[in-house]
Design a protein around this motif. Structure first.
Motif, short mmCIF file in Angstrom:
data_model
loop_
_atom_site.label_atom_id
_atom_site.label_comp_id
_atom_site.label_asym_id
_atom_site.label_seq_id
_atom_site.Cartn_x
_atom_site.Cartn_y
_atom_site.Cartn_z
N ASP A 107 51.93 -42.72 -21.20
CA ASP A 107 51.56 -43.02 -19.83
C ASP A 107 51.24 -44.51 -19.66
O ASP A 107 50.53 -45.09 -20.48
CB ASP A 107 50.33 -42.18 -19.45
CG ASP A 107 49.94 -42.35 -18.01
OD1 ASP A 107 50.81 -42.69 -17.18
OD2 ASP A 107 48.75 -42.16 -17.70
N LEU A 108 51.76 -45.11 -18.60
CA LEU A 108 51.47 -46.51 -18.30
C LEU A 108 50.62 -46.64 -17.04
O LEU A 108 50.62 -47.67 -16.40
CB LEU A 108 52.77 -47.31 -18.09
CG LEU A 108 53.56 -47.64 -19.32
CD1 LEU A 108 54.76 -48.51 -18.94
CD2 LEU A 108 52.72 -48.36 -20.35
N THR A 109 49.89 -45.60 -16.70
CA THR A 109 49.03 -45.67 -15.54
C THR A 109 48.03 -46.81 -15.75
O THR A 109 47.36 -46.87 -16.77
CB THR A 109 48.26 -44.35 -15.35
OG1 THR A 109 49.21 -43.30 -15.25
CG2 THR A 109 47.40 -44.40 -14.10
N PRO A 110 47.96 -47.73 -14.79
CA PRO A 110 47.01 -48.84 -14.96
C PRO A 110 45.59 -48.31 -15.17
O PRO A 110 45.18 -47.34 -14.55
CB PRO A 110 47.11 -49.61 -13.64
CG PRO A 110 48.47 -49.26 -13.11
CD PRO A 110 48.72 -47.85 -13.55
N ILE A 111 44.86 -48.96 -16.06
CA ILE A 111 43.49 -48.54 -16.32
C ILE A 111 42.55 -49.28 -15.39
O ILE A 111 42.85 -50.36 -14.91
CB ILE A 111 43.10 -48.78 -17.80
CG1 ILE A 111 43.24 -50.24 -18.17
CG2 ILE A 111 43.94 -47.93 -18.71
CD1 ILE A 111 42.72 -50.58 -19.54
N ASP A 112 41.42 -48.69 -15.15
CA ASP A 112 40.40 -49.28 -14.28
C ASP A 112 39.63 -50.32 -15.09
O ASP A 112 38.79 -50.00 -15.91
CB ASP A 112 39.46 -48.19 -13.77
CG ASP A 112 38.35 -48.74 -12.89
OD1 ASP A 112 38.40 -49.93 -12.51
OD2 ASP A 112 37.43 -47.97 -12.57
N ARG A 113 39.95 -51.59 -14.87
CA ARG A 113 39.33 -52.68 -15.63
C ARG A 113 37.85 -52.85 -15.30
O ARG A 113 37.10 -53.37 -16.10
CB ARG A 113 40.05 -54.00 -15.35
CG ARG A 113 41.40 -54.06 -15.99
CD ARG A 113 41.22 -54.28 -17.46
NE ARG A 113 42.46 -54.08 -18.15
CZ ARG A 113 42.55 -53.92 -19.44
NH1 ARG A 113 41.50 -53.91 -20.18
NH2 ARG A 113 43.71 -53.74 -20.00
N GLU A 114 37.43 -52.41 -14.14
CA GLU A 114 36.03 -52.56 -13.77
C GLU A 114 35.11 -51.81 -14.72
O GLU A 114 34.06 -52.26 -15.09
CB GLU A 114 35.79 -52.08 -12.33
CG GLU A 114 36.53 -52.90 -11.29
CD GLU A 114 36.02 -54.32 -11.21
OE1 GLU A 114 34.80 -54.55 -11.29
OE2 GLU A 114 36.87 -55.23 -11.09
N SER A 115 35.55 -50.61 -15.12
CA SER A 115 34.68 -49.80 -15.97
C SER A 115 34.98 -49.96 -17.46
O SER A 115 34.13 -49.70 -18.29
CB SER A 115 34.80 -48.32 -15.59
OG SER A 115 36.13 -47.89 -15.78
N VAL A 116 36.19 -50.39 -17.82
CA VAL A 116 36.58 -50.43 -19.22
C VAL A 116 36.40 -51.79 -19.85
O VAL A 116 36.10 -51.90 -21.03
CB VAL A 116 38.06 -49.97 -19.35
CG1 VAL A 116 38.53 -50.08 -20.79
CG2 VAL A 116 38.21 -48.56 -18.85
N LEU A 117 36.54 -52.85 -19.09
CA LEU A 117 36.59 -54.19 -19.66
C LEU A 117 35.42 -54.53 -20.58
O LEU A 117 35.64 -55.00 -21.69
CB LEU A 117 36.73 -55.24 -18.55
CG LEU A 117 36.94 -56.66 -19.04
CD1 LEU A 117 38.17 -56.76 -19.92
CD2 LEU A 117 37.07 -57.60 -17.87
N PRO A 118 34.17 -54.30 -20.19
CA PRO A 118 33.07 -54.67 -21.10
C PRO A 118 33.13 -53.94 -22.44
O PRO A 118 32.98 -54.56 -23.49
CB PRO A 118 31.81 -54.30 -20.33
CG PRO A 118 32.22 -54.32 -18.90
CD PRO A 118 33.66 -53.86 -18.89
N VAL A 119 33.39 -52.67 -22.42
CA VAL A 119 33.47 -51.91 -23.67
C VAL A 119 34.64 -52.39 -24.50
O VAL A 119 34.53 -52.60 -25.71
CB VAL A 119 33.59 -50.39 -23.37
CG1 VAL A 119 33.90 -49.61 -24.63
CG2 VAL A 119 32.33 -49.88 -22.71
N ARG A 120 35.77 -52.58 -23.86
CA ARG A 120 36.96 -53.04 -24.58
C ARG A 120 36.72 -54.44 -25.15
O ARG A 120 37.13 -54.72 -26.28
CB ARG A 120 38.15 -53.07 -23.64
CG ARG A 120 39.41 -53.51 -24.37
CD ARG A 120 40.59 -53.11 -23.63
NE ARG A 120 40.55 -51.67 -23.54
CZ ARG A 120 41.60 -50.91 -23.43
NH1 ARG A 120 42.76 -51.44 -23.40
NH2 ARG A 120 41.50 -49.61 -23.34
#
Length: 176
Positions: free
Chosen positions: A84-97
């Motif tokens: 799946d290439l569904t764009p991820i929600d960067r607002e919630s994932v970016l800090p953890v990533r």
């Protein structure tokens, strides 16, 4: 020899890969077929006739047989690598990533230094020492730390987070 040739290439930058959660070569290989299909069918394709853009019937245009053969060949090579290439929600994932990426960089540094560490706490302690010692002398270490802190504070203000912190502090004072 043909009289003319056409070269088709795509340039995907890091930002586009990150949008689709591709952060490592492994992620790229896992999603290669899906990325390729997106490029070959959705982003660009060669057709047998001009596309009717006025009537929004682009999908009805027949794909050029040679283009379809190229796409099919790649499908066979990349079989089993669709994700799946569904764009991820960067607002919630970016800090953890970002933290996990920093942790992976730290792991590479520790392995490069061949540092044996038995617990996660030992890793954190060693990382703290490395950060404290960034520089070559006590004076350089202090300057480096001050520069890092100043850079962080400037970025904090530029991103507008200082006003959010002020709002939270005022709310806490009113509640007390």
């Amino acid at each position: 020899m043909p009289e003319a040739a056409t070269r088709v290439e795509w340039q995907l930058r890091r930002a586009k890969f990150r949008e689709y959660s591709v952060d490592t070569p492994e992620h790229l290989f896992e999603r290669a077929a899906t990325i390729y299909k997106t490029l070959m069918h959705n982003q660009f394709r060669l057709t047998t006739a001009e596309i009717d853009r006025d009537n929004k019937n682009q999908s009805r245009s027949q794909v050029l047989p040679l283009w379809q053969a190229i796409a099919d060949a790649a499908d066979r090579v990349l079989q089993g690598t669709e994700e799946d290439l569904t764009p991820i929600d960067r607002e919630s994932v970016l800090p953890v990533r970002a933290i996990k990426t920093a942790r992976d960089h730290l792991k590479a540094v520790l392995l490069d230094q061949a540092v044996p560490l038995e617990t996660y706490e030992a890793i954190l302690d060693h990382a703290n020492r490395l950060l404290q010692e960034a520089g070559n002398s006590d004076a350089e270490i202090r300057i480096d730390q001050e520069d890092f802190l100043a850079s962080y504070q400037k970025a904090f203000i530029l991103s507008g987070l200082d006003s959010q912190a002020d709002d939270e502090t005022n709310q806490e004072r009113r509640a007390a």
